[in-house]
Design a protein around this motif. Structure first.
Motif, short mmCIF file in Angstrom:
data_model
loop_
_atom_site.label_atom_id
_atom_site.label_comp_id
_atom_site.label_asym_id
_atom_site.label_seq_id
_atom_site.Cartn_x
_atom_site.Cartn_y
_atom_site.Cartn_z
N ALA A 1 32.72 154.72 -22.71
CA ALA A 1 33.40 153.62 -22.02
C ALA A 1 32.39 152.55 -21.61
O ALA A 1 32.63 151.35 -21.79
N THR A 2 31.26 152.98 -21.08
CA THR A 2 30.22 152.03 -20.66
C THR A 2 29.69 151.25 -21.85
O THR A 2 29.51 150.03 -21.78
N LYS A 3 29.46 151.95 -22.96
CA LYS A 3 28.93 151.30 -24.17
C LYS A 3 29.86 150.20 -24.65
O LYS A 3 29.44 149.08 -24.94
N PHE A 4 31.18 150.48 -24.71
CA PHE A 4 32.11 149.48 -25.22
C PHE A 4 32.32 148.34 -24.23
O PHE A 4 32.56 147.20 -24.64
N PHE A 5 32.17 148.60 -22.93
CA PHE A 5 32.21 147.51 -21.96
C PHE A 5 31.00 146.60 -22.16
O PHE A 5 31.13 145.37 -22.15
N GLU A 6 29.83 147.18 -22.38
CA GLU A 6 28.63 146.38 -22.65
C GLU A 6 28.79 145.56 -23.92
O GLU A 6 28.38 144.39 -23.97
N HIS A 7 29.37 146.15 -24.96
CA HIS A 7 29.62 145.40 -26.20
C HIS A 7 30.54 144.22 -25.93
O HIS A 7 30.31 143.11 -26.42
N PHE A 8 31.59 144.45 -25.14
CA PHE A 8 32.50 143.36 -24.80
C PHE A 8 31.77 142.23 -24.08
O PHE A 8 31.96 141.05 -24.40
N LEU A 9 30.91 142.59 -23.13
CA LEU A 9 30.16 141.56 -22.40
C LEU A 9 29.26 140.76 -23.33
O LEU A 9 29.15 139.54 -23.21
N ARG A 10 28.62 141.43 -24.27
CA ARG A 10 27.75 140.72 -25.22
C ARG A 10 28.56 139.78 -26.12
O ARG A 10 28.14 138.66 -26.42
N ILE A 11 29.71 140.25 -26.59
CA ILE A 11 30.55 139.43 -27.46
C ILE A 11 31.06 138.20 -26.72
O ILE A 11 30.97 137.07 -27.22
N SER A 12 31.58 138.41 -25.51
CA SER A 12 32.10 137.27 -24.75
C SER A 12 30.98 136.29 -24.39
O SER A 12 31.18 135.08 -24.45
N SER A 13 29.83 136.81 -24.07
CA SER A 13 28.69 135.95 -23.76
C SER A 13 28.28 135.12 -24.98
O SER A 13 27.98 133.93 -24.86
N ALA A 14 28.29 135.75 -26.14
CA ALA A 14 27.92 135.03 -27.37
C ALA A 14 28.90 133.90 -27.67
O ALA A 14 28.52 132.89 -28.26
N MET A 15 30.15 134.05 -27.26
CA MET A 15 31.15 133.02 -27.54
C MET A 15 31.06 131.83 -26.61
O MET A 15 31.40 130.71 -26.99
N ILE A 16 30.64 132.06 -25.36
CA ILE A 16 30.75 130.98 -24.37
C ILE A 16 29.42 130.44 -23.84
O ILE A 16 29.39 129.34 -23.31
N LYS A 17 28.33 131.18 -23.96
CA LYS A 17 27.06 130.72 -23.37
C LYS A 17 26.33 129.78 -24.33
O LYS A 17 26.07 130.12 -25.47
N ARG A 18 25.96 128.64 -23.83
CA ARG A 18 25.23 127.64 -24.63
C ARG A 18 23.72 127.86 -24.60
O ARG A 18 23.01 127.38 -25.46
N GLU A 19 23.22 128.55 -23.58
CA GLU A 19 21.78 128.62 -23.35
C GLU A 19 20.97 129.10 -24.55
O GLU A 19 19.97 128.50 -24.90
N LYS A 20 21.40 130.17 -25.19
CA LYS A 20 20.61 130.75 -26.28
C LYS A 20 20.75 129.98 -27.59
O LYS A 20 19.80 129.80 -28.31
N LYS A 21 21.97 129.53 -27.91
CA LYS A 21 22.21 128.92 -29.22
C LYS A 21 22.27 127.40 -29.18
O LYS A 21 22.19 126.77 -30.21
N GLY A 22 22.50 126.85 -28.00
CA GLY A 22 22.63 125.40 -27.90
C GLY A 22 24.05 124.91 -28.14
O GLY A 22 24.31 123.72 -28.14
N TYR A 23 25.00 125.83 -28.34
CA TYR A 23 26.40 125.46 -28.52
C TYR A 23 27.26 126.62 -28.07
O TYR A 23 26.79 127.73 -27.86
N SER A 24 28.53 126.35 -27.87
CA SER A 24 29.49 127.36 -27.47
C SER A 24 30.72 127.23 -28.36
O SER A 24 31.07 126.12 -28.78
N LEU A 25 31.39 128.33 -28.64
CA LEU A 25 32.64 128.27 -29.39
C LEU A 25 33.78 127.76 -28.51
O LEU A 25 34.81 127.34 -29.01
N TRP A 26 33.59 127.79 -27.19
CA TRP A 26 34.61 127.35 -26.25
C TRP A 26 34.47 125.87 -25.97
O TRP A 26 33.38 125.37 -25.70
N SER A 27 35.59 125.14 -26.04
CA SER A 27 35.61 123.73 -25.69
C SER A 27 36.30 123.59 -24.33
O SER A 27 37.50 123.81 -24.21
N GLU A 28 35.52 123.25 -23.31
CA GLU A 28 36.07 123.05 -21.97
C GLU A 28 37.09 121.91 -21.99
O GLU A 28 38.13 121.97 -21.33
N GLU A 29 36.78 120.89 -22.77
CA GLU A 29 37.65 119.71 -22.85
C GLU A 29 39.03 120.06 -23.42
O GLU A 29 40.06 119.64 -22.91
#
Length: 88
Positions: free
Chosen positions: A44-72
């Protein structure tokens, strides 16, 4: 399944979201199983951590310089990587 021209690639928001959904479902199953057998707690802990990494990869701009999410737009978009540029 066919490679894109010029070595381009796509970060697909829908496929990424499905993997996040999958992680949450497996986590919920592991939590249910852990009620009877604590060995499933780590799963359960492992899959929660995977979820956090996936969601972070979709919305955080810091590492990649872009986000898949458009706030606008309030919407997730795919990202096309081609010619050293990212287009959403």
């Amino acid at each position: 399944s066919t490679p894109l021209p010029g070595g381009a690639r796509i970060d697909q928001s829908d496929g990424t979201a499905w993997m996040g959904f999958y992680c949450i479902l497996i986590m919920k199953m592991a939590i249910e199983l852990a009620r009877e057998d604590p060995v499933y707690q780590d799963c359960a802990t492992k899959f929660f951590e995977h979820f956090l990494r996936i969601s972070s990869a979709m919305i955080k701009r810091e590492k990649k310089g872009y986000s898949l999410w458009s706030e606008e737009d309030g919407f997730f978009y795919d990202a096309l990587h081609a010619n050293n540029e990212v287009t959403l």
